[in-house]
Scaffold this active site. Sequence first.
Site, mmCIF file in Angstrom:
data_model
loop_
_atom_site.group_PDB
_atom_site.id
_atom_site.type_symbol
_atom_site.label_atom_id
_atom_site.label_comp_id
_atom_site.label_asym_id
_atom_site.label_seq_id
_atom_site.Cartn_x
_atom_site.Cartn_y
_atom_site.Cartn_z
ATOM 1 C CD GLU A 154 -2.881 -0.928 2.423
ATOM 2 O OE1 GLU A 154 -4.010 -0.418 2.291
ATOM 3 O OE2 GLU A 154 -2.427 -1.344 3.505
ATOM 4 C CE1 TYR A 160 -14.080 26.639 -3.993
ATOM 5 C CE2 TYR A 160 -15.573 27.987 -2.698
ATOM 6 C CZ TYR A 160 -15.087 27.584 -3.925
ATOM 7 O OH TYR A 160 -15.588 28.116 -5.067
ATOM 8 C CD GLU A 195 -9.210 3.655 11.929
ATOM 9 O OE1 GLU A 195 -9.944 2.690 12.167
ATOM 10 O OE2 GLU A 195 -8.229 3.592 11.147
ATOM 11 C CE LYS A 235 -6.274 1.662 2.495
ATOM 12 N NZ LYS A 235 -5.629 1.056 3.671
#
Length: 125
Positions: free
Chosen positions: A23, A55, A75, A101
């Site tokens: 990953e 933004y 997290e 994800k």
Amino acid sequence: MTSDTLTLSRLHFFAHHGILPEETARGQDFEVTVHLELPLAEAGRADDLSRTVDYRVVREVVRSVMEGPPRKLVEALAEAVATEILRVFPLVQAVGVEVVKPKPPVDFVSTGLVVRIRRARAGAA
């Protein structure tokens, strides 16, 4: 506390986070949505960007976390995004962060992993 919210939905990033070596080596897609709770009435009445958050800058703050150093957990990404937004934007009273994800490396059928958090400044509900 305000009930006003500015939301940036489904910001897309390619990043190198995860617990598996492949990953962090290969990278993968992520989506981030942020809900910023801040007073928007003055900006709306005055039509004045200085009374709200830009933004474009919010997106850059999120990008700096998502494309920054690898983290193992989604997290941890959500926490880092929330922390940075509260640090950079004093007008924001609370922030909700959703990190998706879409294709986690799991051995079962899934449409993705989603982590949602909400963090507020001390004294804000």
